[in-house]
Each structure stands twice: as structure tokens, then as C-alpha cells.
Design an enzyme around this catalytic site. Structure first.
Site, PDB file in Angstrom:
ATOM      1  N   CYS A  99       0.193   2.779   8.634  1.00 42.25           N
ATOM      2  CA  CYS A  99       1.330   1.438   7.928  1.00 42.25           C
ATOM      3  C   CYS A  99       0.213  -0.113   7.878  1.00 42.25           C
ATOM      4  CB  CYS A  99       2.216   1.103   8.373  1.00 42.25           C
ATOM      5  SG  CYS A  99       3.412   2.913   8.608  1.00 42.25           S
ATOM      6  N   GLU A 105       0.749  -0.967  -0.202  1.00 41.22           N
ATOM      7  CA  GLU A 105       0.167  -0.423   0.161  1.00 41.22           C
ATOM      8  C   GLU A 105       1.223   1.247  -0.010  1.00 41.22           C
ATOM      9  OE1 GLU A 105      -1.725   0.337   4.258  1.00 41.22           O
ATOM     10  OE2 GLU A 105      -1.317  -1.470   4.300  1.00 41.22           O
TER      11      GLU A 105
HETATM   12  N1  SAH Z   1       9.939   0.405   9.233  1.00 41.53           N
HETATM   13  C1  SAH Z   1      11.031   2.232   9.255  1.00 41.53           C
HETATM   14  C2  SAH Z   1       9.532   2.843   8.659  1.00 41.53           C
HETATM   15  C3  SAH Z   1       8.228   2.306   8.318  1.00 41.53           C
HETATM   16  S1  SAH Z   1       7.040   2.664   9.323  1.00 41.53           S
HETATM   17  C4  SAH Z   1      10.642   2.418  10.149  1.00 41.53           C
HETATM   18  O1  SAH Z   1      10.267   1.962  11.059  1.00 41.53           O
HETATM   19  O2  SAH Z   1      10.659   3.694  11.065  1.00 41.53           O
HETATM   20  C5  SAH Z   1       7.063   4.309   9.935  1.00 41.53           C
HETATM   21  C6  SAH Z   1       6.308   5.187  10.708  1.00 41.53           C
HETATM   22  O3  SAH Z   1       5.065   5.112  10.990  1.00 41.53           O
HETATM   23  C7  SAH Z   1       7.325   4.707  11.612  1.00 41.53           C
HETATM   24  O4  SAH Z   1       7.964   6.188  12.858  1.00 41.53           O
HETATM   25  C8  SAH Z   1       6.513   4.192  12.406  1.00 41.53           C
HETATM   26  O5  SAH Z   1       6.479   3.613  14.004  1.00 41.53           O
HETATM   27  C9  SAH Z   1       5.415   4.925  12.403  1.00 41.53           C
HETATM   28  N2  SAH Z   1       3.603   4.097  13.016  1.00 41.53           N
HETATM   29  C10 SAH Z   1       3.488   2.397  13.012  1.00 41.53           C
HETATM   30  N3  SAH Z   1       2.392   2.013  13.501  1.00 41.53           N
HETATM   31  C11 SAH Z   1       1.858   3.324  13.698  1.00 41.53           C
HETATM   32  C12 SAH Z   1       0.762   3.865  13.935  1.00 41.53           C
HETATM   33  N4  SAH Z   1      -0.074   2.592  14.119  1.00 41.53           N
HETATM   34  N5  SAH Z   1       0.430   4.934  14.496  1.00 41.53           N
HETATM   35  C13 SAH Z   1       1.409   6.201  14.137  1.00 41.53           C
HETATM   36  N6  SAH Z   1       2.968   5.601  13.880  1.00 41.53           N
HETATM   37  C14 SAH Z   1       3.215   3.882  13.182  1.00 41.53           C
END
Ligand code: SAH
Length: 346
Positions: free
Chosen positions: A334, A88
């Protein structure tokens, strides 16, 4: 499975074109066209060259399977890969342009407790051309040309851990920034990592001065381990050192993502500790209220708590912003959309 044409750099395309006995300018024509989201069949190239390339490569690695439009204008795309896997992406409209959030893997194996991408583990890495294909597909849909691009900024913040797919991600970044293609400035690209320290250090040497973003989400290693398994492997102190190294090598300040989770990391003591941790560093903090994920038992804070946290950082001299959570009505976080789709299919 065949490779995808968008995996190739301009130089690699050039040697193929020459092997096929065609003129070198064809390589540039094809590279440009593909980066704009055109299919090979839509480009005015000699029939024999087209057949030669299509025998060896796919020309449409990513198809848009579904589009959802949020009330705030954010668009969420469900993409289908050639092997049927789903990923996505999101397109967000800002005053300064349009930012596309791309996925780098099908699923993810980092196991962060608050993240939907990791629910089914990692299925496979995306190739460089597949990651580019996400942007190409959106440019095609939105009618972007090289001059008036639909996608002006890219963030690697979709499903997957970019540094867990290091080679393909670096190749993708080289093609995205290459002259003759989309020629995007590294300044318009952000890469978010959960903090894989060796790859952060290696990336500092690549000569791609993008906005390096690290998902911190906690102020001590002990607390970080509660939500992020990767914290068992690397300490916050090592992450901060790797960030300092990145700044030294690239001159780019770095960014920390800090998602505010109720009862977990969002109290005033956390804000104070975060300010102490980051004081004097050339960095910025992006706060966001956690997007609730149905499968996870974690909630975001309320707006008032988030504002208080922001204020506590600002008054202590830390550069910080509280991001609006965009597209929450369409499963903007995500992996939410893919997770929903997969469970619908089962
Ligand atoms: N793997 C990478 C990039 C993907 S996630 C990383 O960990 O940075 C992108 C961002 O969204 C990351 O900061 C992650 O921690 C955050 N994220 C994931 N799930 C989330 C949620 N439910 N609410 C807010 N931020 C979230």
C-alpha cells in the site's frame, strides 16, 4: 470540479437521460459501457445526449499514468485523477481469476506505523465513480468485456480506509454489484478495515454480503496501540463483537489480516494468544510477512518464522493461510508507489 458520470447509479442516469429527452434504453447502454471502461465518446449515443452529459460530467475520472509488471505477473498501476492527484492499484493473477486491489482515498489518516499510504496523511476521499474508474481503466487496458472480464474480483485494500469514506464506498459497491453494470457478486469482493466499529456495524445492515476483512495485527489492545493508532479508539473485544454481528446478519464468515512484524507480533506466544482469541469463531486468518517500507523502521519476519506461526494456528484449529507477498519487486505494498512518485517529484 465537475462530477463524474461513473458516480451515477442506473436510476440516476435514467432520470438524466429522460431530462435530456432521450429514450430510457440509452441509460442502460451508457451504464454498461462506462462500467466496461468505455468513454462516453466511444459509445454510439446521439450527439445531443453526449453533449448534454459532458457539459455536466467527466467521463474518464481515472487515467493510467504508469504500469509496472512484476516477475510474478502482478501489475501495479499508477492512476491519475482529474485534479492531478495520484493513486495506485494492483492486479494479481490467480487460478480463479484476476483480483484488483483498489484505493478508496488519496492517502490515509489512520496512521498505521507499518503502512506507506499514511505517510502524507489523507489528501481527500475518492468519489464512488473514481473508485469504479480504477476498475474501468484496468478493464479497458486489459480488454475486458462484460462477459470476459479482466477484473473478476475486487479487494478494497489499496490506499485509504474504506469506512472513513463510508457513503462513497457503499455507493461504489452498489454500482459494482448492480445488474446491467459489472454485476459483480458480493462474494467476489473483499473490504478491509482497520476496525472502525460503528461503520462495521452500520455496514452489516446494508445488505451487501461481501468478505469483511479486519486488520488486526496484534493480540492485545496494548500491543495494537504500538502500531495502529485506531486501537486507542476501539478495543479488540468491540471489533470481535462487531464481526460476530456481521456474521449473524450476513451469514458470511469474516477474515483477519495479520502482518507478521519481526520483534513485534510474530512470536509463538502471539500465535497461541491469537488462537485463544479466535477459537470457535467463524473466521479465517490471513497471515502475510510485512512488506518492508523504507520510511518505516519495521521489518517482516523470515519465512521459517511465518511458517511456524501458521502451523501454530492450524494445530489449534484456526483456519489460516500464509499469503504470498506478490509484487514486492514493484512496490506492491500500500502506498509504496505513490510515495516513491511524490518524493521523486519533490
Ligand atoms: N485501511 C484498510 C485497507 C488498506 S490496507 C485497512 O487498514 O485494512 C490493506 C492491508 O494491508 C491492511 O491489512 C494493512 O494493515 C496491510 N498493510 C499495510 N502496509 C503493509 C505492509 N507494509 N506490509 C504488509 N501489510 C501491510
Amino acid at each position: 470540479m465537475k462530477g463524474v458520470l461513473q458516480d451515477l447509479s442506473l436510476e440516476e442516469l435514467l432520470s438524466l437521460v429522460q431530462n435530456a429527452g432521450e429514450k430510457p434504453f440509452r441509460a442502460k447502454q451508457i451504464f454498461e459501457g462506462l462500467m466496461q471502461g468505455k468513454k462516453l465518446s466511444a459509445l454510439p449515443v446521439p450527439f445531443a445526449l453526449r453533449a448534454y452529459l459532458l457539459e455536466r460530467f467527466e467521463d474518464e475520472p481515472v487515467k493510467i499514468k504508469d504500469t509496472f509488471v512484476s516477475q510474478d505477473g502482478t501489475k501495479k498501476f499508477l492512476f491519475e485523477l482529474a485534479d492531478g492527484n495520484l493513486i495506485e492499484g494492483v492486479l494479481m493473477h490467480y487460478d480463479y481469476g484476476n483480483t484488483q486491489c483498489v484505493s478508496t482515498q488519496v492517502g490515509c489518516r489512520m496512521g498505521c506505523k507499518f503502512c506507506a499510504s499514511t505517510l502524507g496523511g489523507r489528501v481527500r476521499d475518492l468519489s464512488a465513480g473514481e473508485i469504479l474508474g480504477e476498475i474501468a481503466a484496468v478493464n479497458r487496458l486489459e480488454g475486458g468485456t462484460l462477459k470476459e472480464r479482466a477484473v473478476t474480483n475486487v479487494v478494497l485494500m489499496g490506499s485509504g480506509e474504506p469506512f472513513d469514506n463510508y457513503q462513497n464506498v457503499v455507493k461504489f459497491l452498489r454500482n459494482l454489484t448492480a445488474e446491467g453494470g459489472l454485476h459483480m457478486s458480493a462474494r467476489n469482493i473483499s473490504l478491509s478495515t482497520c476496525g472502525l466499529v460503528p461503520e462495521m456495524r452500520r455496514f452489516a445492515e446494508e445488505g451487501i454480503p461481501l468478505n469483511l476483512t479486519v486488520s488486526l495485527h496484534a493480540v492485545t489492545d496494548e500491543e495494537r496501540r504500538r502500531t495502529m493508532p485506531v486501537a486507542n479508539k476501539y478495543h479488540i473485544a468491540e471489533i470481535l463483537d462487531a464481526c460476530a454481528d456481521y456474521f449473524e446478519k450476513t451469514g458470511r464468515r469474516y477474515i483477519f489480516e495479520y502482518s507478521l512484524i519481526e520483534g513485534e507480533n510474530a512470536d509463538m506466544v502471539h500465535a497461541e494468544a491469537l488462537a485463544d482469541l479466535l477459537k470457535g469463531r467463524p473466521c479465517h486468518v490471513n497471515l502475510i510477512r510485512l512488506n518492508p517500507v523504507k520510511e518505516r523502521n519495521l521489518k517482516g519476519t523470515d519465512e521459517r518464522t511465518a511458517q511456524a506461526f501458521l502451523k501454530a494456528l492450524l494445530t489449534r484449529g484456526i483456519s489460516a493461510t500464509l499469503r504470498r507477498s506478490m509484487g514486492s519487486d514493484i512496490g506492491g505494498a500500500c502506498g509504496q508507489l505513490r510515495a516513491k512518485y511524490i518524493s521523486k517529484d519533490e
